[in-house]
Design an enzyme around this catalytic site. Structure first.
Site, PDB file in Angstrom:
ATOM      1  CG  ASN A  13      -2.087  -1.054   0.945  1.00  0.00           C
ATOM      2  OD1 ASN A  13      -2.206  -1.600  -0.155  1.00  0.00           O
ATOM      3  ND2 ASN A  13      -2.844  -1.363   1.976  1.00  0.00           N
TER       4      ASN A  13
ATOM      5  CG  ASP B 218      -5.828  -3.241   5.663  1.00  0.00           C
ATOM      6  OD1 ASP B 218      -5.041  -2.507   5.027  1.00  0.00           O
ATOM      7  OD2 ASP B 218      -7.047  -3.257   5.453  1.00  0.00           O
TER       8      ASP B 218
HETATM    9  C1  EPZ Z   1      -6.813   1.868   1.790  1.00  0.00           C
HETATM   10  O1  EPZ Z   1      -7.985   1.686   1.039  1.00  0.00           O
HETATM   11  C2  EPZ Z   1      -6.055   0.545   1.720  1.00  0.00           C
HETATM   12  N1  EPZ Z   1      -5.710   0.254   0.339  1.00  0.00           N
HETATM   13  C3  EPZ Z   1      -6.928  -0.571   2.291  1.00  0.00           C
HETATM   14  O2  EPZ Z   1      -6.156  -1.761   2.289  1.00  0.00           O
HETATM   15  C4  EPZ Z   1      -7.284  -0.217   3.736  1.00  0.00           C
HETATM   16  O3  EPZ Z   1      -8.143  -1.205   4.245  1.00  0.00           O
HETATM   17  C5  EPZ Z   1      -7.983   1.145   3.776  1.00  0.00           C
HETATM   18  O4  EPZ Z   1      -7.139   2.152   3.162  1.00  0.00           O
HETATM   19  C6  EPZ Z   1      -8.282   1.595   5.196  1.00  0.00           C
HETATM   20  O5  EPZ Z   1      -7.097   1.652   5.927  1.00  0.00           O
HETATM   21  C7  EPZ Z   1      -4.650   0.904  -0.221  1.00  0.00           C
HETATM   22  O6  EPZ Z   1      -3.988   1.725   0.414  1.00  0.00           O
HETATM   23  C8  EPZ Z   1      -4.340   0.557  -1.641  1.00  0.00           C
HETATM   24  P1  EPZ Z   1     -10.270   4.578   2.468  1.00  0.00           P
HETATM   25  P2  EPZ Z   1      -8.882   2.981   0.635  1.00  0.00           P
HETATM   26  O7  EPZ Z   1     -10.495   5.488   1.321  1.00  0.00           O
HETATM   27  O8  EPZ Z   1      -8.031   4.170   0.474  1.00  0.00           O
HETATM   28  C9  EPZ Z   1     -14.984   5.277   2.648  1.00  0.00           C
HETATM   29  C10 EPZ Z   1      -5.691  -4.021   1.885  1.00  0.00           C
HETATM   30  O9  EPZ Z   1      -6.153  -5.005   2.456  1.00  0.00           O
HETATM   31  N2  EPZ Z   1     -14.763   6.122   1.452  1.00  0.00           N
HETATM   32  O10 EPZ Z   1      -9.357   5.014   3.564  1.00  0.00           O
HETATM   33  O11 EPZ Z   1      -9.766   2.542  -0.488  1.00  0.00           O
HETATM   34  C11 EPZ Z   1     -14.659   3.814   2.367  1.00  0.00           C
HETATM   35  O12 EPZ Z   1     -15.789   3.153   1.824  1.00  0.00           O
HETATM   36  C12 EPZ Z   1      -6.613  -2.876   1.503  1.00  0.00           C
HETATM   37  O13 EPZ Z   1      -4.479  -3.829   1.600  1.00  0.00           O
HETATM   38  C13 EPZ Z   1     -15.835   6.793   0.874  1.00  0.00           C
HETATM   39  O14 EPZ Z   1     -16.969   6.675   1.337  1.00  0.00           O
HETATM   40  O15 EPZ Z   1      -9.767   3.173   1.946  1.00  0.00           O
HETATM   41  C14 EPZ Z   1     -14.303   3.294   3.736  1.00  0.00           C
HETATM   42  O16 EPZ Z   1     -15.485   2.983   4.448  1.00  0.00           O
HETATM   43  C15 EPZ Z   1      -8.076  -3.236   1.744  1.00  0.00           C
HETATM   44  N3  EPZ Z   1     -15.632   7.580  -0.219  1.00  0.00           N
HETATM   45  C16 EPZ Z   1     -13.623   4.491   4.400  1.00  0.00           C
HETATM   46  O17 EPZ Z   1     -14.054   5.655   3.658  1.00  0.00           O
HETATM   47  C17 EPZ Z   1     -14.372   7.739  -0.771  1.00  0.00           C
HETATM   48  O18 EPZ Z   1     -14.230   8.474  -1.763  1.00  0.00           O
HETATM   49  C18 EPZ Z   1     -12.096   4.443   4.366  1.00  0.00           C
HETATM   50  O19 EPZ Z   1     -11.706   4.166   3.048  1.00  0.00           O
HETATM   51  C19 EPZ Z   1     -13.291   7.045  -0.175  1.00  0.00           C
HETATM   52  C20 EPZ Z   1     -13.506   6.262   0.944  1.00  0.00           C
END
Ligand code: EPZ
Length: 423
Positions: free
Chosen positions: A23, A306
């Site tokens: 990540n 995670d």
């Molecule tokens: C990052 O995902 C990681 N992936 C994920 O790891 C990790 O679980 C996650 O952050 C939380 O720590 C990478 O870095 C590539 P978020 P990301 O945007 O950025 C909501 C793994 O196992 N949200 O921080 O996609 C979302 O639905 C993966 O390696 C919106 O609603 O997560 C979630 O509920 C899985 N709208 C929360 O925010 C948006 O535009 C946090 O998501 C963006 C997010």
């Protein structure tokens, strides 16, 4: 479709080295789109998501050559701007190319990532923030079509909710925007600071990465650089939990213990005292089961979502009733049903799983559903009675480099096999 066959009950002992952080590697690869100069990235993990991102970059005209642990990315002619659905649908982190494409090529067409097993995972925060920088965005047959004919301009942006890749996308976009950008309510994950360090090496002017407010002074152009990504804290945490579950004295090396503070604190509450060195964590051999804990996942520096599934596997073998709450994603308990098939005693009430332990786990055939759930099923197989077959381990290969090789070197007995096309 490849599977793992795991013979349970083998104690783990020795040293296991973690790889570079998936990540951190993903945004750093996307950041190569911000320059026409060559970029060298070191310590990228050999996992499927990295290969997918390299394919996305290739579709955008860049070439990625890998030799001796270094990936050299050379920009192409630079007019391609379409990240195709067939690649993006396999990895939502492809959305990370949106910001850099807009910033330097002034247009982008990126398939809207679909949901995935752990939730809807929209990208609305990314799109709203890019519009604040002056991008014109529309959705056209499942793609985000974005244009900034006059380039991006700095703005003040506050994320409605902390988003890791949203922060990273905007950091990259702002690096080449005209003027000053202030990003508020930013993610504090170490991978954000690692990306900022790489961007600074390219000549970006960034202050505050790793804190809630990041200020970026846009520059005209960015140079190439050489950057080594940070160690993978989630891989490290996965092996630390494996060592608590099945360990007879395991040291996880090449990691940054400071990135695992929340996990180490939870293990301390469970009665597991780990020895911490500068770049290693040693889990002593176990005599009694860990104590049950109550944990809620949270954004960094809180307990990582995670690592939630892996902690839940440990809770099945802990003394008492643990309460594990998933506060980040709406559907991240897929592993519970599979663990219950192995004999675990778990009830899910809304976003909280109540786990009663210690319960003996029995080997059986289980199915992986997402990256971290599949790691959890492997951990459960390590301590289950008899043999466990984990199906669909392609999920695992997305984010863990040679997991069976690393665990077998510690004394596990895991065989990767492919039973043939129709089974
Ligand atoms: C990052 O995902 C990681 N992936 C994920 O790891 C990790 O679980 C996650 O952050 C939380 O720590 C990478 O870095 C590539 P978020 P990301 O945007 O950025 C909501 C793994 O196992 N949200 O921080 O996609 C979302 O639905 C993966 O390696 C919106 O609603 O997560 C979630 O509920 C899985 N709208 C929360 O925010 C948006 O535009 C946090 O998501 C963006 C997010």
């Amino acid at each position: 479709m490849e599977k793992f066959r795991i013979r349970g009950g083998r104690p783990l002992a020795g040293e296991v080295r973690v790889s570079g952080a998936k990540n951190a590697a993903l945004p750093c690869l996307a950041a190569t789109l911000l320059t026409s100069e060559p970029v060298e990235l070191h310590a990228l993990p050999r996992v499927r998501d990295i290969v997918t991102m390299e394919r996305v970059l290739a579709a955008l005209g860049e070439s990625c050559e890998r030799a001796n642990g270094t990936t050299r990315v050379v920009a192409g002619r630079g007019e391609a701007h379409h990240a195709p659905y067939e690649l993006v649908r396999t990895m939502r982190a492809s959305v990370l190319v949106l910001g850099p494409l807009l910033a330097r090529r002034r247009r982008a067409r990126v398939a809207l990532p679909g949901g995935c097993a752990i939730g809807a995972r929209p990208v609305d925060f990314h799109l709203e923030a890019l519009a604040r920088l002056g991008a014109e965005l529309r959705v056209e047959s499942g793609d985000v079509v974005a244009e900034a004919p006059r380039g991006l301009r700095g703005a003040e942006i506050e994320f409605p909710r902390i988003t890791v890749t949203g922060t990273e996308n905007l950091l990259m976009a702002a690096a080449l925007a005209r003027g000053r950008t202030v990003l508020r309510n930013c993610a504090l994950e170490p991978e954000v600071a690692d990306l900022a360090e790489m961007l600074a090496g390219m000549g970006a002017r960034i202050a505050g990465a790793g804190s809630p407010t990041i200020e970026v002074e846009g520059v005209e152009a960015l140079d190439g650089t050489a950057h080594t990504v940070i160690p993978d804290r989630i891989e490290a945490g996965t092996y630390v939990i494996a060592a608590v579950l099945a360990g007879a004295g395991v040291t996880v090396t090449g990691c940054r213990p400071a990135h695992l503070r929340a996990l180490l604190d939870v293990l301390g509450e469970a009665g597991v005292a780990c020895d911490v060195a500068a770049d290693a964590i040693t889990v002593p051999a176990r005599t009694a089961p860990p104590r049950a804990v109550a944990v809620a996942t949270a954004e960094y520096p809180g307990f990582a979502t995670d690592l939630q599934a892996q902690l839940l596997a440990l809770a099945t073998r802990s003394e008492g009733t643990s309460e594990i709450t998933e506060a980040i994603f709406e559907n991240r308990f897929q592993h519970v049903l599979e663990l219950k098939r192995m004999g675990a005693s778990i009830e899910v009430l809304g976003r909280t799983a109540r786990v009663h332990g210690p319960t003996p786990l029995d080997g059986t055939t289980v199915m992986a559903s997402d990256l971290r759930a599949s790691a959890t099923l492997v951990l459960a197989g390590l301590v289950a009675r008899g043999e466990t077959v984990v199906d669909r381990i392609y999920h695992l290969d997305r984010g863990y480099e040679a997991m069976e090789v690393k665990l077998n070197a510690l004394g596990a007995e895991i065989e990767r096999f492919n039973p043939g096309p129709y089974r």
